[in-house]
Scaffold this motif. Structure first.
Motif: not given
Length: 812
Positions: A145-157
Motif C-alpha cells: 500500500e505504501k509503495v502504491s501510494a508513492y507511485i501514485n503520488k509521483w504520477d500526480r506530481v
C-alpha cells in the motif's frame, strides 16, 4: 507662426520615433528573456518551493526503499514455506497410518491416543506457522500500500507539472525512484502471492486435522465405552494359539524399521534440535565436572560422586525431552531406550543396595513394555502383557519387603506414615495387576490393557519424576555452592532454606504432573478439566459486577506472590546491600517499608484488575470513604498521613532515642497508623503518629548519636582549685569512652554551702550508653579524689538553739 508650427511638428515626429525605438527595445528584451528562461529556467519563489518539496520527497522515498529492503530481508518467508512443507509431509505420513488404524475393527486405545497426541502437536505447529504467516501478510500488504501510494503520488506530481519539466538531474532521480518502486511493487506482489498460498494450504490442513482428530476422538470414546466387552478368546483357550501368535520377529522388525524411519525423517527436518541437545549435554557435563569437587555437590549427590558419567547421561537425556515435544512416538521410543541404562544405574546408586534387584527388574519390565508397544495388533501382545503382569506383581512384593527391611524398629515409629503410604501404594498396584491378569485370562483384553497400562504408566511416570526431582534439587544445591552465587550473602547464608523451598516447589509440580498424567491415562482428564473450569468460571453476580472463583483464586495468588517477593527483595537488601554499605538503621527501615508497600500496592492493583473491578467503581468507593472521613475517620486519616510524613521526611527513625512527654525510649517501629517506642524498662509504648508530628519530640539521635555527660563534683573548702581541676580533667580524659573531640573540660561552677562545686563534662559516641558511662565516670572521679586526699565534704549546717529558762521553769 509657420516656424513655430513646423518646429512643433518636427519635435512631435522625433518624440514618436524615440518612443517607437524604446518600445522595440523593451519587446526585444522581454522576448530574449523568455527564450533564455525556457532554455535555463530561473524558478520563481513558488517554483523554488515546489522543487525543494520534490527534492525532500526524493530523499524520503530513498530512505523508505532502504528501510523496506531491510525489513523484507528480515522476513522469514522461505523458512515458513519450508516449515509448511515439513508439516505437510509429516501430516500426510501420519494421516496414512491413522486411516489404516481406523479401518481396523478393533483398534488399540493406546494407539489411538498416540495418534491423537501427534495430531495435536502438528495442529500446534500449524497454528504457530499461521500466526507467522499472518504477520508477514500484514507486513507485505502494508508495504504494498505504501509503495502504491508513492507511485501514485509521483504520477500526480508529473501530471500537475504538465509541460514544465524538472532539471535534468532531478528528472533522472525521479525516473529511478519510480522504476525502483515499481520493481519493489512487483517483488512484494510475488512474495504476497507465495505467503497467501502457504496460508491457504495451512488453512486446509488445519481443517483436515480437526476432522481427523474428531474421527479419532469419536472412535476413541467408542472403544473406551466398549472396554467391558469381551474381545475374543482368552489366552488359555486353544483357539487363541496359532502360528501367528508364536512368530513375533518379523512384525517386531517391521515396527522397529517404521519407527526408525519416522525418527530419521523427523531428525532430518529438525537437525538443529539434535545439535542443541548435544550442546545441552556438553553444558551439563561442564557444570557437573566444575562443581564435582565442592562440598555442596558431595552433599547433593554423595552416591554419584565417583560416577559422574551416570549423572551426566541421565540428566542430559532427560533434559532433551522438551526439545522433541513434537517428535511423537518414534522419538519418545528411542529416547526411552537410550535413557533406560543410565536411569537404572542412577537409581541403583542413589538407593540402598537391597534395591538393586528391584531396580533392574523395573528396567526389564520397562523394556518388555516397550516391546509390547511395538506389537499392538499382534496376538503376542497379550502374551507379553501377561508376562508384564507377572513381573510387576513380583516386583510389588519385593518392593514392600525391601522397604520394611530397611527401617529398624526405632525408625518404623519415626517413619510410620511413610511405611503406610508405601504399603498402600504397593497393595493398590498389586490389586490392579491382579485385576488386569484376570481380565486378560478371561478374554477382556481391553480392560486388562487399560488397568495394567494405567498402573505401569503411573509407576514409570513416578520414577521419572522422582529422578528429575533429585536431579533438580541436587543441581540447585550445587549451584548454590558455586563461586558465582556464593558472592551473594543472601544466598550463602540461606542456602539450606532456599534448597528446601525449591525442593518443595519442584515436588508440588511433580505431583501435579503425575496426577495429570494419571487422569489422562484414565481418559477423565478433559472431564475433570471442564468441571474445574466451570467451577472457576462460576461466581457471584451483583448488578453489573461479577466475581468468579477463578478470579478470586488468581487475585489471592497475586497477593501471595507480592508478599513473597517483598520478603525476598528485603532479604537481599538486608544481606547484600546494607551489609556492604553503612546504612543507618532508620534508613534501612525506611527503604524496606517503601519497597514492601510498593510491591504490595502493585500486586493489590493487579489483583483488583483481575477481579474485574473498574476504576469508576473505585471512584465511587473513594467518594464513600471521603464521606466517612468527614464524619468519623479524621483521626485515622491524620495518623495515616502522619505516618507517611514520618517515613518520607524522617524526623524520627527506627533506632532513635526520643523523649515524648513523659515517655523516654527507643523507636522500634514506625507503622502506618502508630509507632512503637521501647522504654528503658523494656515496656513498649504505642504512640499515634499524629502525636509525633504535632507535639515536640526530643530526639537524641536525629543527626548523630553523640551525647554529653555532665558529672557534678563538690570538694571541701580549702582544696587547691587548680590541682583539683587538673586531677578531674586527667580522669575524664583517661576514660576510653570519652571522645577526644569535642575536648572534655572541667568548670568551676559555684561556691556551695559546704563545698566547691565543679562540673566535669565529656562527649560519648553512643547516647544509649549514657547512664552506664556516667556511672563509670563517677566511680573513676571518686577513686582519683580519694587517691589524692581530696575530701568530698558532707553538707554542713549550723544549729542555733534559743532557750527561755523562765518560761521552762514556769511550765514545769
Amino acid at each position: 507662426m509657420f516656424k513655430i508650427v513646423r518646429g512643433k511638428t518636427i519635435s512631435f515626429r522625433i518624440g514618436t520615433l524615440i518612443s517607437g525605438l524604446l518600445l522595440f527595445f523593451v519587446n526585444s528584451t522581454v522576448t530574449f528573456a523568455q527564450e533564455n528562461a525556457s532554455e535555463s529556467p530561473v524558478p520563481t519563489a513558488e517554483a523554488k518551493v515546489r522543487l525543494s518539496e520534490i527534492l525532500s520527497d526524493l530523499d524520503t522515498n530513498q530512505r523508505f526503499i532502504t528501510s523496506m529492503d531491510q525489513a523484507l530481508a528480515a522476513l522469514r518467508t522461505k523458512s515458513v514455506q519450508n516449515k509448511s512443507s515439513q508439516i505437510r509431509k509429516r501430516y500426510l505420513a501420519l494421516e496414512k497410518e491413522v486411516l489404516l488404524a481406523l479401518k481396523r475393527p478393533k483398534p488399540q486405545i493406546g494407539e489411538l491416543e498416540a495418534f491423537l497426541n501427534a495430531l495435536t502437536q502438528i495442529e500446534a505447529q500449524v497454528k504457530s506457522s499461521r500466526v507467522e504467516i499472518r504477520k508477514e501478510i500484514e507486513a507485505y500488504t502494508s508495504y504494498k500500500e505504501k509503495v502504491s501510494a508513492y507511485i501514485n503520488k509521483w504520477d500526480r506530481v508529473k501530471k500537475e507539472r504538465g509541460s514544465d519539466i524538472f532539471p535534468g538531474q532531478v528528472e533522472e532521480q525521479i525516473r529511478d525512484i519510480i522504476i525502483t518502486l515499481k520493481k519493489r511493487d512487483r517483488q512484494i506482489s510475488r512474495l504476497l502471492d507465495v505467503v497467501l498460498k502457504v496460508e491457504s494450504e495451512l488453512g486446509r490442513f488445519d481443517q483436515r486435522l480437526k476432522q481427523l482428530k474428531l474421527r479419532i476422538t469419536k472412535k476413541l470414546y467408542g472403544e473406551r465405552f466398549d472396554v467391558m466387552a469381551r474381545q475374543g478368546p482368552s489366552i488359555i483357550d486353544p483357539a487363541f494359539w496359532g502360528k501367528e501368535s508364536l512368530y513375533v520377529w518379523n512384525p517386531l522388525k517391521h515396527s522397529l524399521n517404521t519407527l526408525a524411519k519416522r525418527a530419521s525423517d523427523y531428525l532430518e527436518t529438525r537437525s538443529e534440535l539434535l545439535l542443541l541437545h548435544m550442546l545441552l549435554i556438553l553444558v551439563l557435563a561442564w557444570f557437573v565436572l566444575s562443581v564435582r569437587n565442592t562440598a555442596f555437590f558431595r552433599d547433593a549427590f554423595p552416591q554419584l560422586y565417583d560416577n559422574p558419567v551416570v549423572l551426566i547421561a541421565t540428566s542430559g537425556i532427560l533434559a532433551g525431552y522438551p526439545l522433541y515435544s513434537d517428535g511423537g512416538r518414534p522419538i519418545e521410543f528411542f529416547l526411552a531406550i537410550f535413557l533406560l541404562p543410565p536411569l537404572a544405574l542412577f537409581f541403583r546408586d542413589i538407593l540402598d543396595r537391597r534395591y538393586t534387584a528391584l531396580v533392574f527388574g523395573a528396567g526389564a519390565l520397562y523394556l518388555v513394555d516397550q516391546i509390547r508397544g511395538l506389537l499392538l495388533n499382534h496376538p503376542a501382545h497379550q502374551l507379553i502383557l501377561l508376562l508384564e503382569i507377572i513381573i510387576a506383581i513380583s516386583l510389588t512384593f519385593l518392593f514392600s519387603g525391601a522397604c520394611r527391611a530397611e527401617l529398624d524398629e526405632g525408625e518404623q515409629e519415626k517413619h510410620s506414615a511413610l511405611i503406610n503410604c508405601i504399603n498402600l501404594a504397593s497393595k493398590i498396584a498389586r490389586l490392579s495387576f491382579l485385576i488386569s491378569g484376570l481380565a486378560l485370562i478371561s478374554g477382556y483384553y481391553r480392560l486388562a490393557v487399560l488397568v495394567s497400562g494405567t498402573t505401569l504408566d503411573a509407576i514409570y511416570r513416578g520414577m521419572i519424576l522422582f529422578a528429575i526431582y533429585r536431579l533438580l534439587v541436587g543441581f540447585a544445591a550445587a549451584a548454590l555452592g558455586s563461586r558465582l552465587l556464593s558472592i551473594l550473602k543472601s544466598v550463602s547464608n540461606n542456602s539450606e532454606l532456599i534448597r528446601f523451598r525449591f525442593g518443595q516447589l519442584v515436588g508440588i509440580l511433580a505431583i501435579f504432573i503425575w496426577v495429570k498424567g494419571l487422569l489422562e491415562d484414565l481418559a477423565v482428564y478433559q472431564v475433570v478439566k471442564d468441571i474445574v473450569g466451570e467451577f472457576l468460571a462460576s461466581g457471584i453476580t451483583v448488578g453489573d459486577f461479577s466475581l468468579s472463583f477463578g478470579g478470586v483464586l488468581t487475585a489471592s495468588l497475586m497477593l501471595l506472590a507480592g508478599v513473597v517477593l517483598s520478603r525476598i527483595v528485603r532479604a537481599v537488601l538486608e544481606e547484600d546491600l546494607y551489609s556492604r554499605y553503612s546504612f543507618h538503621a532508620g534508613t534501612r527501615y525506611t527503604i524496606n517499608i517503601a519497597v514492601h508497600y510498593s510491591i504490595i500496592i502493585t500486586s493489590l492493583i493487579l489483583a483488583v484488575t483481575v477481579l474485574g473491578v473498574s476504576f469508576s467503581n473505585l471512584a465511587i468507593i473513594a467518594g464513600a470513604l471521603s464521606v466517612g472521613i468527614g464524619f468519623g475517620l479524621q483521626a485515622i486519616v491524620n495518623n495515616f498521613v502522619s505516618g507517611l510524613i514520618l517515613l518520607v521526611e524522617r524526623p524520627i527513625k527506627v533506632g532513635d532515642l526520643i523523649i515524648v512527654g513523659d515517655t523516654v525510649g527507643t523507636v522500634t517501629r514506625i507503622g502506618i497508623r502508630s509507632s512503637t517506642v521501647r522504654t528503658l524498662d523494656e515496656a513498649e509504648i504505642i504512640i499515634p503518629n499524629a502525636t509525633l508530628i504535632s507535639e515536640s519530640v526530643h530526639n537524641w539521635t536525629h543527626s548523630n548519636s553523640r551525647a554529653r555527660i555532665v558529672v557534678s563534683v563538690g570538694v571541701a573548702y580549702g582544696t587547691d582549685v587548680a590541682e583539683c581541676m587538673r586531677i578531674l580533667k586527667e580522669t575524664v580524659e583517661a576514660m576510653p569512652f570519652i571522645l577526644k573531640y569535642p575536648e572534655p573540660d572541667v568548670l568551676f561552677r559555684n561556691f556551695g554551702e559546704s563545698s566547691l562545686d565543679f562540673d566535669v563534662r565529656g562527649w560519648i559516641a553512643d547516647v544509649n550508653r549514657r547512664p552506664r558511662y556516667s556511672s563509670e565516670l563517677r566511680v573513676a572521679i571518686e577513686k582519683a579524689l580519694r587517691e589524692n586526699n581530696i575530701e568530698i565534704p558532707f553538707p554542713q549546717r549550723d544549729l542555733h538553739i534559743r532557750s527561755d529558762f523562765r518560761a521552762t521553769k514556769k511550765a514545769v
